[in-house]
Enzyme design. Structure first.
Site, PDB file in Angstrom:
ATOM      1  N   LYS B  75       0.846  -1.198   0.000  1.00 19.59           N
ATOM      2  CA  LYS B  75       0.000   0.000   0.000  1.00 19.59           C
ATOM      3  C   LYS B  75       0.880   1.247   0.000  1.00 19.59           C
ATOM      4  CE  LYS B  75      -3.906   2.001   2.566  1.00 19.59           C
ATOM      5  NZ  LYS B  75      -4.722   1.884   3.789  1.00 19.59           N
ATOM      6  N   SER B 150      -9.764   1.807   2.885  1.00 19.35           N
ATOM      7  CA  SER B 150      -8.894   2.565   2.017  1.00 19.35           C
ATOM      8  C   SER B 150      -7.856   1.734   1.270  1.00 19.35           C
ATOM      9  CB  SER B 150      -8.167   3.631   2.841  1.00 19.35           C
ATOM     10  OG  SER B 150      -7.251   3.030   3.739  1.00 19.35           O
ATOM     11  N   SER B 174      -9.800  -0.475   7.153  1.00 15.71           N
ATOM     12  CA  SER B 174      -9.238  -0.261   5.816  1.00 15.71           C
ATOM     13  C   SER B 174      -8.526  -1.461   5.195  1.00 15.71           C
ATOM     14  CB  SER B 174      -8.273   0.928   5.843  1.00 15.71           C
ATOM     15  OG  SER B 174      -8.992   2.127   5.754  1.00 15.71           O
TER      16      SER B 174
END
Lengths: 96, 507
Positions: B75, B150, B174
């Site tokens: 990420k 997210s 997330s």
């Protein structure tokens, strides 16, 4: 519980050093007022027997030895700087 | 199978081939690169990829290490030395990390190859990856819908067969929510289980990094490599790390699972509810006992979370001042204008909204009513879980009240978006661990099928139990084997193209 105060988005934006357009200010005013009205429910539960929790996990006074070690060079530290000169960060003028 | 089939494999399967020298780490990367080039324009899972660097790593990869030669997507919130780390934000558009986050360093030590940075909601603020300031990511099951967020890029990459495993971060769901919406596995470790050093801070008392994978076993393999004490993160616990694969099996005799009655309320999609009910019944057939439990302060979790997370975010994001790194406004006449315009130009709407909210709840006169109050309610929520875990080993719930929603549907209504985090948020407030696993599909009009995720929550530092329970469920169901039609098609066309140079691999 007092009624949730009216949030003054323009004032808070100045505190946060964050410029907003007029449209953003108006939009956030409505949206965040709704969020704060929703958050008023936090006043409902009885918390008289509760200490404020800063973390879910109890951890106190984590220390390490204060020993020098290799870290970034000045050049590396400046490698992401938007504006630099003579091995220094250049800042916007603070005093006249 | 052929080389073009490789991207469909999970980590454990890939390791078998690598260790038997059926394929080389370089061939694995080549197959992955092809797949990404073919499919990612439709998905938007990646923000940056450095295959040149990855091929260099592959040359010296030791396939006998725990994750030897396995490419891992990271990420874009987690620092990888020499690579961009934009957090999906314009303010970090030209930023390059100087060092590896501890989790990345540990994955490298286990032989893994970080090769690309995945898309996300800006600074992890969002549940849809629509708040990415680079481009939104799409759900491989239906590209008109969001992949969740997210960590939506990580989840979408796995679902589309563009990654073998990925890292995400989870501040309020997330990792788990995009895993659920994209039909993959996502594990949020307990607070303090994994180092946060080198992970860009959103809300420091809630953030944890964790794996997104295709199977529960893979999640255990990654956690083995990631977990453990780090002197560079004072909140990272000095507790021993078990082998998380050790207790994986099928038998759940003697396991007690709880259904929190406050979680099974109105507002849950009918098909999601049915899938969870079916899973609960299924657990009983595997030998587990399923009982009702109560988490009485559930209704306050979302409000407490948004006060605490926004407060901490407003403080953490104060570092973006246009001096040491990141975007800087041109030709500011004075310091206030420098800060105000730098941040106006650099941050997107959701981040601005939360900075304002967070600054407000921490400001004099409102701190006690909002932030401090929220921290007290947080303690009540933590106690709810402690009491529930006296009776059960894990809690079952939907991960998200609904399957993936259409792109654009929620962006105008932040409160509605926040309320959908109801099942995942409490785990971060309480510091406990949670995992989302596929548990069914919702049939949508027009024939689209959307994945449904089940969340298992466990005691702090008891990742072993939720992994064991999730694995037993997964291995006796077939949900995790299904792939989106888009990935199947890419797979089929790649196989046809490769048939000239066919090279069979024994699996």
């Amino acid at each position: 519980m007092p009624e949730p105060a009216e949030i003054d988005v323009a004032h808070v934006a100045r505190l946060a050093r964050l410029n907003l357009t007029e449209e953003e200010t108006t939009l956030f005013q409505t949206q965040l007022q709704r969020v704060l009205e929703y958050a008023a429910k936090l006043q409902e539960p009885d918390t008289s027997q509760v200490e404020t929790a800063a973390h879910a996990v109890p951890l106190f006074n984590v220390f390490r030895e204060d020993e020098p070690r290799a870290w970034f060079t000045a050049e590396e530290s400046l490698s992401n700087a938007p504006h630099q000169a003579n091995g220094l960060f250049v800042v916007t003028k603070v005093v006249e | 199978m052929t080389l073009s089939d490789l991207p469909a494999l999970n980590v454990a399967e890939l390791q078998v081939l690598l260790r038997r020298r059926e394929v080389s780490p370089r061939e694995v990367l080549e197959a992955l690169q092809k797949r990404i080039e073919e499919i990612d324009p439709q998905i938007g899972a990646y923000l940056s990829i450095d295959f040149e660097d990855a091929f260099r790593q592959a040359e010296t990869a030791d396939v006998n290490l725990p994750l030897g030669g396995v490419p891992i997507a990271i990420k874009d919130m987690i620092s990888v030395a020499g690579q961009p780390c934009t957090c999906g934000s314009k303010i970090l558009r030209n930023y390059r990390a100087l060092y590896d986050a501890t989790v990345v360093r540990k994955l490298r030590a286990a032989g893994a190859i970080p090769f690309g940075k995945t898309n996300m909601d800006e600074f992890a603020m969002g549940s849809s990856t629509e708040n990415s300031n680079v481009r939104p990511a799409r759900n491989p099951w239906d590209v008109t819908r969001v992949p969740g967020g997210s960590s939506g890029g990580s989840a979408a990459a796995l679902a589309a067969g563009e990654a073998f495993a990925a890292l995400g971060t989870d501040t309020g769901g997330s990792i788990r929510q995009p895993a659920a919406l994209s039909g993959v596995v996502g594990l949020k470790p307990s607070y303090g289980r994994v180092s946060r050093f080198g992970v860009v801070a959103f809300a420091s008392s809630l953030d944890q990094a964790g794996p997104l994978t295709k199977t529960v076993r893979d999640a255990a393999l990654l956690l083995n490599a990631m977990a453990g004490h780090d002197p560079r993160d004072s909140t990272c616990l000095n507790e021993s790390v078990p082998d998380y694969t050790r207790r994986l099996g099928r038998d759940l005799k003697g396991v007690r699972l709880g259904l929190p009655r406050e979680y099974l309320v109105d507002g849950i999609d009918r098909q999601v509810r049915a899938a969870i009910d079916a899973a609960a019944a299924y657990f009983q057939s595997l030998g587990a006992e399923v009982v009702d439990v109560s988490l009485p302060h559930t209704d306050y979790a979302v409000a407490a979370y948004y006060m605490i997370a926004s407060g901490e975010a407003s403080a953490n994001l104060a570092r973006f001042d246009g001096v040491r790194y990141g975007h800087r406004a041109e030709k500011a006449q004075n310091l206030f204008e420098h800060y105000g315009r730098t941040r106006e130009e650099g941050f997107g709407p959701e981040v601005k909204r939360r900075i304002i909210l967070g600054t407000y709840v921490l400001s004099s006169g409102y701190y006690e009513a909002y932030y401090d109050r929220a921290q007290k309610v947080r303690e009540l929520i933590r106690r709810d879980f402690a009491q529930a875990f006296e009776k059960v080993d894990a809690l079952i719930s939907p991960t998200s009240p609904e399957p993936a929603f259409p792109v654009g549907e929620r962006s105008a209504d932040p409160l509605r978006m926040y309320l959908a985090d109801v099942f995942t948020i409490a785990a971060n407030l309480a510091g406990i661990c949670g995992i989302s696993v596929p548990c069914g599909f919702a049939q949508m009009e027009g024939g689209t099928r959307l994945p449904i995720g089940m969340q298992l929550l466990g005691k702090a530092l008891d990742e072993e139990s939720i992994l064991r329970i999730a694995h037993a469920y997964e291995q006796s169901t077939t949900w995790h084997k299904e792939r989106p039609p888009l990935a199947e098609n890419a797979h089929a066309s790649a196989a046809a193209a490769a048939s000239a140079a066919r090279r069979p691999i024994q699996l």
